[in-house]
Structures are given as C-alpha cells and as structure tokens.
Design a protein around this motif. Structure first.
Motif, PDB file in Angstrom:
ATOM      1  N   GLY A  12       0.820  -1.225   0.000  1.00 53.92           N
ATOM      2  CA  GLY A  12       0.000   0.000   0.000  1.00 53.92           C
ATOM      3  C   GLY A  12       0.843   1.260   0.000  1.00 53.92           C
ATOM      4  N   THR A  15      -0.731   3.816  -2.433  1.00 53.66           N
ATOM      5  CA  THR A  15      -2.035   4.257  -1.917  1.00 53.66           C
ATOM      6  C   THR A  15      -1.829   5.250  -0.781  1.00 53.66           C
ATOM      7  OG1 THR A  15      -2.973   2.110  -2.487  1.00 53.66           O
ATOM      8  CG2 THR A  15      -4.182   3.399  -0.845  1.00 53.66           C
ATOM      9  N   GLY A  32       8.290   3.710  -9.324  1.00 52.61           N
ATOM     10  CA  GLY A  32       7.509   2.848 -10.224  1.00 52.61           C
ATOM     11  C   GLY A  32       6.698   3.685 -11.203  1.00 52.61           C
ATOM     12  N   LEU A  58      14.565  -5.902 -10.432  1.00 52.54           N
ATOM     13  CA  LEU A  58      14.915  -4.497 -10.222  1.00 52.54           C
ATOM     14  C   LEU A  58      15.585  -3.934 -11.471  1.00 52.54           C
ATOM     15  CD1 LEU A  58      16.350  -4.353  -6.575  1.00 52.54           C
ATOM     16  CD2 LEU A  58      14.030  -3.872  -7.372  1.00 52.54           C
ATOM     17  N   HIS A 138      -9.026  -1.249  -6.384  1.00 48.72           N
ATOM     18  CA  HIS A 138      -8.982  -2.708  -6.270  1.00 48.72           C
ATOM     19  C   HIS A 138     -10.367  -3.225  -6.596  1.00 48.72           C
ATOM     20  CE1 HIS A 138      -8.843  -6.701  -4.461  1.00 48.72           C
ATOM     21  NE2 HIS A 138      -7.533  -6.620  -4.621  1.00 48.72           N
ATOM     22  N   ASN A 141     -11.610  -4.521  -2.861  1.00 45.68           N
ATOM     23  CA  ASN A 141     -11.277  -3.714  -1.668  1.00 45.68           C
ATOM     24  C   ASN A 141     -11.601  -2.233  -1.853  1.00 45.68           C
ATOM     25  OD1 ASN A 141     -10.054  -6.089  -0.983  1.00 45.68           O
ATOM     26  ND2 ASN A 141      -7.971  -5.318  -0.937  1.00 45.68           N
ATOM     27  N   ASP A 162       2.881  -6.297 -14.573  1.00 45.95           N
ATOM     28  CA  ASP A 162       3.623  -7.091 -13.575  1.00 45.95           C
ATOM     29  C   ASP A 162       2.713  -7.570 -12.441  1.00 45.95           C
ATOM     30  OD1 ASP A 162       3.283  -4.556 -12.502  1.00 45.95           O
ATOM     31  OD2 ASP A 162       5.340  -4.343 -11.765  1.00 45.95           O
ATOM     32  N   ARG A 171       8.529 -10.716  -7.755  1.00 47.34           N
ATOM     33  CA  ARG A 171       8.799  -9.409  -7.122  1.00 47.34           C
ATOM     34  C   ARG A 171       8.955  -9.556  -5.613  1.00 47.34           C
ATOM     35  NH1 ARG A 171       3.669  -6.620  -9.250  1.00 47.34           N
ATOM     36  NH2 ARG A 171       4.208  -4.904  -7.848  1.00 47.34           N
ATOM     37  N   ALA A 197       0.624  -3.325   7.647  1.00 45.43           N
ATOM     38  CA  ALA A 197      -0.175  -2.676   6.605  1.00 45.43           C
ATOM     39  C   ALA A 197      -1.315  -3.580   6.138  1.00 45.43           C
ATOM     40  CB  ALA A 197       0.722  -2.301   5.435  1.00 45.43           C
ATOM     41  N   GLY A 199      -4.193  -4.002   7.654  1.00 43.64           N
ATOM     42  CA  GLY A 199      -5.521  -3.482   8.021  1.00 43.64           C
ATOM     43  C   GLY A 199      -6.077  -2.536   6.971  1.00 43.64           C
TER      44      GLY A 199
HETATM   45  P1  AP5 Z   1      -0.531  -0.141  -3.767  1.00 44.23           P
HETATM   46  O1  AP5 Z   1      -0.704   1.073  -2.931  1.00 44.23           O
HETATM   47  O2  AP5 Z   1      -0.516   0.010  -5.236  1.00 44.23           O
HETATM   48  O3  AP5 Z   1       0.739  -0.974  -3.262  1.00 44.23           O
HETATM   49  P2  AP5 Z   1       2.285  -0.663  -3.420  1.00 44.23           P
HETATM   50  O4  AP5 Z   1       2.935  -1.025  -2.121  1.00 44.23           O
HETATM   51  O5  AP5 Z   1       2.508   0.704  -3.947  1.00 44.23           O
HETATM   52  O6  AP5 Z   1       2.642  -1.780  -4.462  1.00 44.23           O
HETATM   53  P3  AP5 Z   1       3.470  -1.753  -5.819  1.00 44.23           P
HETATM   54  O7  AP5 Z   1       3.109  -3.031  -6.513  1.00 44.23           O
HETATM   55  O8  AP5 Z   1       3.231  -0.495  -6.606  1.00 44.23           O
HETATM   56  O9  AP5 Z   1       4.902  -1.783  -5.291  1.00 44.23           O
HETATM   57  P4  AP5 Z   1       6.137  -2.276  -6.040  1.00 44.23           P
HETATM   58  O10 AP5 Z   1       7.181  -1.803  -5.116  1.00 44.23           O
HETATM   59  O11 AP5 Z   1       6.166  -3.689  -6.421  1.00 44.23           O
HETATM   60  O12 AP5 Z   1       5.993  -1.548  -7.459  1.00 44.23           O
HETATM   61  P5  AP5 Z   1       6.578  -0.207  -8.052  1.00 44.23           P
HETATM   62  O13 AP5 Z   1       5.544   0.411  -8.883  1.00 44.23           O
HETATM   63  O14 AP5 Z   1       7.255   0.612  -7.008  1.00 44.23           O
HETATM   64  O15 AP5 Z   1      -1.713  -1.152  -3.330  1.00 44.23           O
HETATM   65  C1  AP5 Z   1      -1.864  -2.394  -3.999  1.00 44.23           C
HETATM   66  C2  AP5 Z   1      -3.372  -2.731  -4.120  1.00 44.23           C
HETATM   67  O16 AP5 Z   1      -3.915  -2.933  -2.807  1.00 44.23           O
HETATM   68  C3  AP5 Z   1      -4.222  -1.615  -4.740  1.00 44.23           C
HETATM   69  O17 AP5 Z   1      -5.220  -2.231  -5.516  1.00 44.23           O
HETATM   70  C4  AP5 Z   1      -4.845  -0.889  -3.551  1.00 44.23           C
HETATM   71  O18 AP5 Z   1      -6.099  -0.347  -3.891  1.00 44.23           O
HETATM   72  C5  AP5 Z   1      -4.964  -2.015  -2.525  1.00 44.23           C
HETATM   73  N1  AP5 Z   1      -4.720  -1.587  -1.146  1.00 44.23           N
HETATM   74  C6  AP5 Z   1      -3.707  -0.796  -0.706  1.00 44.23           C
HETATM   75  N2  AP5 Z   1      -3.758  -0.646   0.645  1.00 44.23           N
HETATM   76  C7  AP5 Z   1      -4.823  -1.388   1.055  1.00 44.23           C
HETATM   77  C8  AP5 Z   1      -5.410  -1.658   2.342  1.00 44.23           C
HETATM   78  N3  AP5 Z   1      -4.867  -1.143   3.460  1.00 44.23           N
HETATM   79  N4  AP5 Z   1      -6.480  -2.470   2.405  1.00 44.23           N
HETATM   80  C9  AP5 Z   1      -7.012  -3.003   1.263  1.00 44.23           C
HETATM   81  N5  AP5 Z   1      -6.524  -2.797   0.017  1.00 44.23           N
HETATM   82  C10 AP5 Z   1      -5.434  -1.991  -0.085  1.00 44.23           C
HETATM   83  O19 AP5 Z   1       7.759  -0.793  -8.976  1.00 44.23           O
HETATM   84  C11 AP5 Z   1       7.438  -1.539 -10.133  1.00 44.23           C
HETATM   85  C12 AP5 Z   1       8.721  -2.034 -10.780  1.00 44.23           C
HETATM   86  O20 AP5 Z   1       9.539  -0.908 -11.158  1.00 44.23           O
HETATM   87  C13 AP5 Z   1       9.635  -2.887  -9.890  1.00 44.23           C
HETATM   88  O21 AP5 Z   1       9.263  -4.250  -9.888  1.00 44.23           O
HETATM   89  C14 AP5 Z   1      11.004  -2.653 -10.564  1.00 44.23           C
HETATM   90  O22 AP5 Z   1      11.127  -3.393 -11.746  1.00 44.23           O
HETATM   91  C15 AP5 Z   1      10.932  -1.178 -10.937  1.00 44.23           C
HETATM   92  N6  AP5 Z   1      11.431  -0.306  -9.858  1.00 44.23           N
HETATM   93  C16 AP5 Z   1      10.733   0.598  -9.127  1.00 44.23           C
HETATM   94  N7  AP5 Z   1      11.518   1.187  -8.221  1.00 44.23           N
HETATM   95  C17 AP5 Z   1      12.755   0.651  -8.383  1.00 44.23           C
HETATM   96  C18 AP5 Z   1      14.009   0.845  -7.724  1.00 44.23           C
HETATM   97  N8  AP5 Z   1      14.145   1.701  -6.696  1.00 44.23           N
HETATM   98  N9  AP5 Z   1      15.071   0.121  -8.158  1.00 44.23           N
HETATM   99  C19 AP5 Z   1      14.969  -0.744  -9.181  1.00 44.23           C
HETATM  100  N10 AP5 Z   1      13.810  -0.988  -9.825  1.00 44.23           N
HETATM  101  C20 AP5 Z   1      12.719  -0.291  -9.445  1.00 44.23           C
END
Ligand code: AP5
Length: 213
Positions: A12, A15, A32, A58, A138, A141, A162, A171, A197, A199
């Motif tokens: 989350g 979010t 991301g 990554l 979601h 949710n 992904d 991941r 996280a 809840g």
């Molecule tokens: P959401 O808030 O989207 O979750 P999130 O933690 O942001 O998840 P991500 O999948 O975006 O994280 P990530 O780190 O894998 O991806 P990123 O985009 O950074 O919530 C998820 C779902 O749950 C939603 O549907 C939401 O509505 C629901 N939800 C949230 N909270 C809730 C709650 N409390 N109760 C119920 N439902 C809830 O990275 C993507 C890719 O980019 C990586 O895999 C990598 O290839 C690359 N990348 C990004 N940053 C780097 C880096 N620093 N270094 C290298 N590669 C990188």
C-alpha cells in the motif's frame, strides 16, 4: 517532512503516499510511476527498464540513480517529499545520501509497511490503476464508482503487466532478498518505524500520520 516508505509490493505504499503527500503538502516521488511513464512515452530509459519490470526484477542501479538525480533537481522537493519505491537496496540508500549531501537535507523517518504474502497476492491480483493520473483501485477492496473508470479524472483503468501471480511472486522474492539489509541500515540510524499494513487503508494512514507529529 522527508519520508521514505519501505515495504513489499502491494503493502500500500502508493495508496498511502498519494493521500499523505496531499495531507502534508509535500511531493510524492514514486519510482515505479516514473518508470511506467517512461515506458509509456517510449523514452530510452523506458525501453531499457521495461523488460526488467515485466519480469519482476529491479531496474539496474545505474539507471535508477540517474533518474533519481534528475527528480531531486526539481524545485518541488524543497517543500519535503514522500519517497515510494526507493531505495530498494543498500547501494540505492547510499546513492540517496550522496544526492542529499550537497543539498544539506536528510530523511526524517523511514516507515516500513509490513504485509503478509497472502494479503499481497490478493491485493495485487485485483489492483486496477488509472491510465492518466495513476490512482489505485482494487476490484473488491476499493472499487471505482463506475466500473473500469477513474473516480478522480474519468480515464480508463488498466491492470499492470507485472500484476500476474507469477510475476508478483518473483517481485516478492526480489524484495525479500534485499529488505533485511535495508531494515538493519535504517534501524542503525534510528529512523525506522515498522507498521502492519494488513488493516484497512484509513487505519494504516492514521498510524503513519501519527509518526509525522
Ligand atoms: P498499492 O498502494 O498500489 O501498493 P504498493 O505497495 O505501492 O505496491 P506496488 O506493486 O506499486 O509496489 P512495487 O514496489 O512492487 O511496485 P513499483 O511500482 O514501485 O496497493 C496495492 C493494491 O492494494 C491496490 O489495488 C490498492 O487499492 C490495494 N490496497 C492498498 N492498501 C490497502 C489496504 N490497506 N487495504 C485493502 N486494500 C489496499 O515498482 C514496479 C517495478 O519498477 C519494480 O518491480 C522494478 O522493476 C521497478 N522499480 C521501481 N523502483 C525501483 C528501484 N528503486 N530500483 C529498481 N527498480 C525499481
């Protein structure tokens, strides 16, 4: 306030960061989201990053570091920021310190949003994202009011490439390989705050806001 949100995919981070950034009046920096925008715009960075992202790996640190330097050269970070998705390993944590040093700034707190694997898979396999403003939904949710369209800007929602179960598991593996070192690193600096996280989003938000007081 300068906050880093750490946590597994689906905890989350995005979010919470979006709401928190508005409440605190600071910038939201999601690595991301920046990468996905670059993929959409077919920039050189996007073309290099896409394959890593689709495989749940990554993106190489060198590409990320250049991207971060450019982002932190922008003016809006002066009012503070929430960093969502960076750092993901110790090398990136050190890069961040190098970017901050000449600016005379540092991270205030690191919030570690912890979540269980079953919750993560349920959340990510049902996630929908706005194609225009990146708002998160979601299917069960947090459904949008009008199926398939964003409540905030009306654009179409899509499923991230992904967010297939096999890629989600990859991941998670990548995340688990790196996170222990980061937790140790930021605990050693007395900056780490760990929250569950699993809840409801509103409850998690309240706990994060309490840490900023
Ligand atoms: P959401 O808030 O989207 O979750 P999130 O933690 O942001 O998840 P991500 O999948 O975006 O994280 P990530 O780190 O894998 O991806 P990123 O985009 O950074 O919530 C998820 C779902 O749950 C939603 O549907 C939401 O509505 C629901 N939800 C949230 N909270 C809730 C709650 N409390 N109760 C119920 N439902 C809830 O990275 C993507 C890719 O980019 C990586 O895999 C990598 O290839 C690359 N990348 C990004 N940053 C780097 C880096 N620093 N270094 C290298 N590669 C990188």
């Amino acid at each position: 306030m300068r906050i880093v949100l750490l946590g597994p995919p689906g905890a989350g981070k995005g979010t919470q960061a979006k709401v928190l950034a508005q409440e605190l009046g600071v910038a939201h920096i999601s690595t991301g989201d920046i990468l996905r925008q670059n993929v959409k715009d077919a920039t050189a960075l996007g073309q290099e990053a896409k394959d890593f992202m689709d495989r749940g790996l990554l993106v190489p640190d060198g590409l990320m570091s250049k991207m971060l330097q450019d982002r932190f050269a922008q003016d809006d970070i002066k009012k503070g920021f929430i960093l969502d998705g960076y750092p993901r390993n110790i090398a990136q944590a050190k890069t961040l310190e190098e970017i901050f040093k000449p600016k005379g700034i540092d991270i205030d707190i690191v919030v570690y949003l912890d979540s269980s694997d079953s919750v993560i898979i349920q959340r990510l396999s049902g996630r929908l994202v706005c194609s225009k403003c990146s708002a998160n939904y979601h299917v069960t949710n947090m459904p949008p009011s009008k199926q398939g369209f964003c409540d905030k800007c009306g654009a179409a929602l899509y499923q991230r490439t992904d967010d297939k179960v096999e890629t989600i598991k990859k991941r998670l593996d990548v995340y688990k390989n790196e996170v222990a070192d980061l937790i140790k690193y930021y605990s050693g600096q007395n900056k780490l705050h760990r929250l569950s996280a699993d809840g409801p989003a509103q409850e998690v938000l309240k706990e994060i806001v309490a840490l900023t007081k």
